[in-house]
Scaffold this motif. Sequence first.
Motif, PDB file in Angstrom:
ATOM      1  N   ASP A 270       0.818  -1.213   0.000  1.00  0.00           N
ATOM      2  CA  ASP A 270       0.000   0.000   0.000  1.00  0.00           C
ATOM      3  C   ASP A 270       0.852   1.263   0.000  1.00  0.00           C
ATOM      4  O   ASP A 270       0.370   2.344   0.360  1.00  0.00           O
ATOM      5  CB  ASP A 270      -0.916   0.008   1.226  1.00  0.00           C
ATOM      6  CG  ASP A 270      -1.917  -1.133   1.208  1.00  0.00           C
ATOM      7  OD1 ASP A 270      -2.374  -1.490   0.103  1.00  0.00           O
ATOM      8  OD2 ASP A 270      -2.233  -1.674   2.288  1.00  0.00           O
ATOM      9  N   LEU A 271       2.097   1.130  -0.396  1.00  0.00           N
ATOM     10  CA  LEU A 271       3.029   2.253  -0.327  1.00  0.00           C
ATOM     11  C   LEU A 271       2.513   3.478  -1.060  1.00  0.00           C
ATOM     12  O   LEU A 271       2.489   4.585  -0.515  1.00  0.00           O
ATOM     13  CB  LEU A 271       4.384   1.829  -0.906  1.00  0.00           C
ATOM     14  CG  LEU A 271       5.424   2.946  -1.056  1.00  0.00           C
ATOM     15  CD1 LEU A 271       5.903   3.415   0.306  1.00  0.00           C
ATOM     16  CD2 LEU A 271       6.597   2.485  -1.896  1.00  0.00           C
ATOM     17  N   VAL A 272       2.091   3.320  -2.301  1.00  0.00           N
ATOM     18  CA  VAL A 272       1.646   4.475  -3.091  1.00  0.00           C
ATOM     19  C   VAL A 272       0.426   5.112  -2.450  1.00  0.00           C
ATOM     20  O   VAL A 272       0.333   6.341  -2.333  1.00  0.00           O
ATOM     21  CB  VAL A 272       1.368   4.057  -4.545  1.00  0.00           C
ATOM     22  CG1 VAL A 272       0.707   5.202  -5.313  1.00  0.00           C
ATOM     23  CG2 VAL A 272       2.659   3.636  -5.239  1.00  0.00           C
ATOM     24  N   ASP A 273      -0.525   4.300  -2.013  1.00  0.00           N
ATOM     25  CA  ASP A 273      -1.731   4.838  -1.384  1.00  0.00           C
ATOM     26  C   ASP A 273      -1.389   5.571  -0.092  1.00  0.00           C
ATOM     27  O   ASP A 273      -1.894   6.675   0.164  1.00  0.00           O
ATOM     28  CB  ASP A 273      -2.712   3.700  -1.102  1.00  0.00           C
ATOM     29  CG  ASP A 273      -4.004   4.201  -0.470  1.00  0.00           C
ATOM     30  OD1 ASP A 273      -4.725   4.980  -1.120  1.00  0.00           O
ATOM     31  OD2 ASP A 273      -4.274   3.833   0.698  1.00  0.00           O
ATOM     32  N   ASP A 274      -0.520   4.972   0.736  1.00  0.00           N
ATOM     33  CA  ASP A 274      -0.100   5.638   1.968  1.00  0.00           C
ATOM     34  C   ASP A 274       0.585   6.964   1.669  1.00  0.00           C
ATOM     35  O   ASP A 274       0.324   7.981   2.319  1.00  0.00           O
ATOM     36  CB  ASP A 274       0.865   4.743   2.755  1.00  0.00           C
ATOM     37  CG  ASP A 274       0.162   3.622   3.493  1.00  0.00           C
ATOM     38  OD1 ASP A 274      -1.067   3.666   3.624  1.00  0.00           O
ATOM     39  OD2 ASP A 274       0.856   2.682   3.935  1.00  0.00           O
ATOM     40  N   TYR A 275       1.482   6.934   0.682  1.00  0.00           N
ATOM     41  CA  TYR A 275       2.241   8.140   0.361  1.00  0.00           C
ATOM     42  C   TYR A 275       1.310   9.261  -0.105  1.00  0.00           C
ATOM     43  O   TYR A 275       1.468  10.419   0.282  1.00  0.00           O
ATOM     44  CB  TYR A 275       3.294   7.850  -0.705  1.00  0.00           C
ATOM     45  CG  TYR A 275       4.219   9.025  -0.944  1.00  0.00           C
ATOM     46  CD1 TYR A 275       5.422   9.123  -0.260  1.00  0.00           C
ATOM     47  CD2 TYR A 275       3.869  10.057  -1.822  1.00  0.00           C
ATOM     48  CE1 TYR A 275       6.259  10.210  -0.449  1.00  0.00           C
ATOM     49  CE2 TYR A 275       4.696  11.147  -2.005  1.00  0.00           C
ATOM     50  CZ  TYR A 275       5.885  11.219  -1.314  1.00  0.00           C
ATOM     51  OH  TYR A 275       6.702  12.303  -1.493  1.00  0.00           O
TER      52      TYR A 275
END
Length: 444
Positions: A270-275
Amino acid sequence: MTQERDEIAVVGAGLAGCLLACFLARRGHRVALYERRPDPRAGTSERGRSINLALSERGLDALRRVGLDEQVTVDALPMRGRMVHPVLGEPNFQSYSVAGDRAINSISRGALNNALLAAAVKLPGVRVAFDHRLVGLDPAAGTMTFETPQGTVTAGAQVVLGTDGAGSAVRGQLLQHGLLTESVDFLDYGYKELTIPPLGGEFALEPGTLHIWPRGTSMMIALPNPDRSFTCTLFWPTHGTASFASLSSPAAIERHFAQHYPDLLSLAPDLVDDYRNNPVGVLGTVRCDPWQVDGRVGLLGDAAHAIVPFYGQGANCAFEDVVELDRCLDERADDWSAALPLFQQRRQDNAEAIAQMALANFVEMRDKVGSPVYRTRKRIEHALERALPGRYVSQYEMVSFSTVPYAQVRRRVRRQYQVLGVVAAGVVAAVAGVAVAFGRGRRG
């Protein structure tokens, strides 16, 4: 208007406020704990704002004094060192202590806050009022004005103590009355929270360490959680061509992490969503003077001296404030007009010392921990600690694994470095003398 003049008002039911309520109740005081938020035990935390704490000896010492150390740290996870992740190559472990047996403890800020709050409200004489946002304070009268969902209410107290964080409303009221001066020094760095979930039901990384990705102009850390996830915090400039502001599209985010944090992409689905969705927090140092007014209003913890988080000492320092105030009340027989000035006298230099050490540790973590020179220096430091037990103690050991006052730590470290400098100079001179003599012998 509610008149409770025999109460001690604690404004801010965060970590320091809840612990302070426990200490004051133990002394027999009636305590009113005011909090601008709803009851945190009934809701969920704000997205991207749950930075884990590194609870160490100073904080544990405070909890032990009221019998809460085991109760509130049941889910804490010990971290015995740093695991440093380079861009290329394998991570390397750096022990915090010379014997490798001492640890700082990863604990959720929210979980610790809830446990302390629950402990406080169980004590006789403690009441808590949620959804009370301080909007007015008469320091001389001890009268407070709060905005609540039901409207504006006022309350009085014998003493008002502000434990309401770096953006303290109590400090703001004293500033409006012209009763203190304030400085806030913001870093040009912010932080953003990311998450590494469990992998196959287990930790995706070694759970017994604080993971760090030092990248010079940026840095990321990861702390373990009881659910086997890791809370990651990315520190990066807030403006410029290499900053939080420079990444917007999913493709750009993935490219950046693939280049600078290549081992993270496969671990953080979920890196992109978190970022993209988690907020960027600010980082700064708060100083003010005085910390108290006429023994009627006082400030503790971040409300008096907020620091950047890079030594993991913010909560530990605030808990130590509570211990010192309790000690001052002992020595001054609960005379607040004498205890509050004494508290500031004893704590202000220590607060400034850890503020400076925290700023310096940011540079160390961001720029130095990955270098061979740094690792060699740490090996030498640990060798000296083994060779001179009790006489040479590293700064990190004294800050994290003792209750030696912060200002005393700084003075002792400076003396140790001076002695080491003299010894090193003597060794260099001796080696040079041997080399000169050897050269003369060869020529002869």
